[in-house]
Design an enzyme around this catalytic site. Structure first.
Site, mmCIF file in Angstrom:
data_model
loop_
_atom_site.group_PDB
_atom_site.id
_atom_site.type_symbol
_atom_site.label_atom_id
_atom_site.label_comp_id
_atom_site.label_asym_id
_atom_site.label_seq_id
_atom_site.Cartn_x
_atom_site.Cartn_y
_atom_site.Cartn_z
ATOM 1 N N ARG A 163 0.699 -1.037 0.085
ATOM 2 C CA ARG A 163 0.091 0.173 0.242
ATOM 3 C C ARG A 163 0.701 1.551 0.380
ATOM 4 O O ARG A 163 1.865 1.069 0.839
ATOM 5 C CB ARG A 163 -1.014 0.708 1.574
ATOM 6 C CG ARG A 163 -1.560 -1.299 1.648
ATOM 7 C CD ARG A 163 -2.944 -0.979 0.053
ATOM 8 N NE ARG A 163 -3.215 0.597 -0.531
ATOM 9 C CZ ARG A 163 -3.983 1.358 0.739
ATOM 10 N NH1 ARG A 163 -4.662 0.916 1.314
ATOM 11 N NH2 ARG A 163 -4.288 2.297 0.001
ATOM 12 N N HIS A 166 -0.607 6.128 4.153
ATOM 13 C CA HIS A 166 -1.572 6.870 3.406
ATOM 14 C C HIS A 166 -2.256 7.251 4.907
ATOM 15 O O HIS A 166 -1.841 5.968 6.081
ATOM 16 C CB HIS A 166 -2.774 6.008 2.492
ATOM 17 C CG HIS A 166 -2.858 4.889 3.414
ATOM 18 N ND1 HIS A 166 -2.483 3.567 2.754
ATOM 19 C CD2 HIS A 166 -3.614 4.134 4.286
ATOM 20 C CE1 HIS A 166 -2.363 2.471 3.568
ATOM 21 N NE2 HIS A 166 -3.727 2.426 4.450
#
Ligand code: FE2
Length: 245
Positions: A163, A166
């Site tokens: 990922r 974030h």
């Protein structure tokens, strides 16, 4: 399911806008594997907005602790990593601020590890970082968090999947239909090309809206870099929804 063609004994309310095509990720996006299991199999039915949808919970400011917005001060020591300030405004679609609304965030630590039983990958937990914060916007819709820049993390969605770094955001707005759960990304990220959660947002303007902006003016010398992330919630729809939809 109720018959929406029958007249309803409810006060007329001004509905909120429906999302524009492509601005929200599709419910079914096979490269993001878990959407295949959870996406509805039938087309969605748009319900008209009633007083229930256009009102929301009142979450009093006094319920929050003084340090809830500062994720670096929830333990005895300071967490490891790059201290950052994340700030911005919450706005309606027409640019009006959304004051006194609750924002909650959660994130991985600097090593990319969540303090959660579901995250057992071999990155260290930080005893001084839980990764949860919350605050209320002020009268001008402004908010400010102090935290640690989260690391990228692996997630088994596909071969060698990581990922992009974030921070998760949850907002309540003023009405239940304004509820928004989203993610903030950082500029100069190099993992977007293989992150299907980011890639599932097809609209370029919507992608840009997920991106924070490095903000030198809010950077505190010798202490922390700052990122600005403004959040626009859905606003009132001036055009009544066609009831055939
Ligand atoms: Fe995450």
């Amino acid at each position: 399911m109720s018959d929406t063609t029958k007249p309803q004994a409810q006060p007329d309310v001004t509905p909120y806008a429906r999302p524009e095509e492509g601005t929200n990720p599709p419910l079914l996006y096979p490269p993001y594997a878990s959407t295949v299991r959870r996406a509805p199999k039938e087309p969605l039915v748009w319900l008209r907005h009633t007083i229930t949808e256009v009102t929301g919970p009142l979450l009093g400011e006094r319920r929050l602790g003084d340090l809830d917005h500062d994720l670096t001060r929830h333990h005895r020591g300071e967490p490891l990593g790059e201290r950052i300030i994340v700030h911005g405004r919450v706005l309606e679609g027409d640019g009006r601020p959304v004051p006194h609304t609750l924002i909650e965030i959660w994130q991985a630590n600097a090593g990319g590890r969540y303090r959660h039983d579901g995250d057992q990958h071999p990155a260290p937990l930080d005893p001084n970082f839980t990764g949860l914060g919350r605050c209320m916007t002020d009268a001008e819709g402004r908010y400010r968090f102090i935290t640690i820049k989260p690391g990228a993390y692996p997630w088994r969605n596909h071969d060698n999947a990581w990922r992009a770094a974030h921070i998760h955001f949850s907002l309540f707005g003023r009405a239940f239909v304004q509820r928004l759960v989203t993610q903030m990304y950082f500029p100069n990220e190099h993992l977007f090309f293989q992150d299907p959660i980011y890639q599932s947002v097809r609209d370029e303007r919507a992608r840009q809206a997920l991106m924070s902006r490095f903000d030198l003016s809010e950077t505190v010398p010798e202490w922390a870099l700052a990122y600005q992330f403004d959040i626009v919630l859905t606003g009132r729809d001036k055009t009544p929804i066609d009831e055939d939809h």
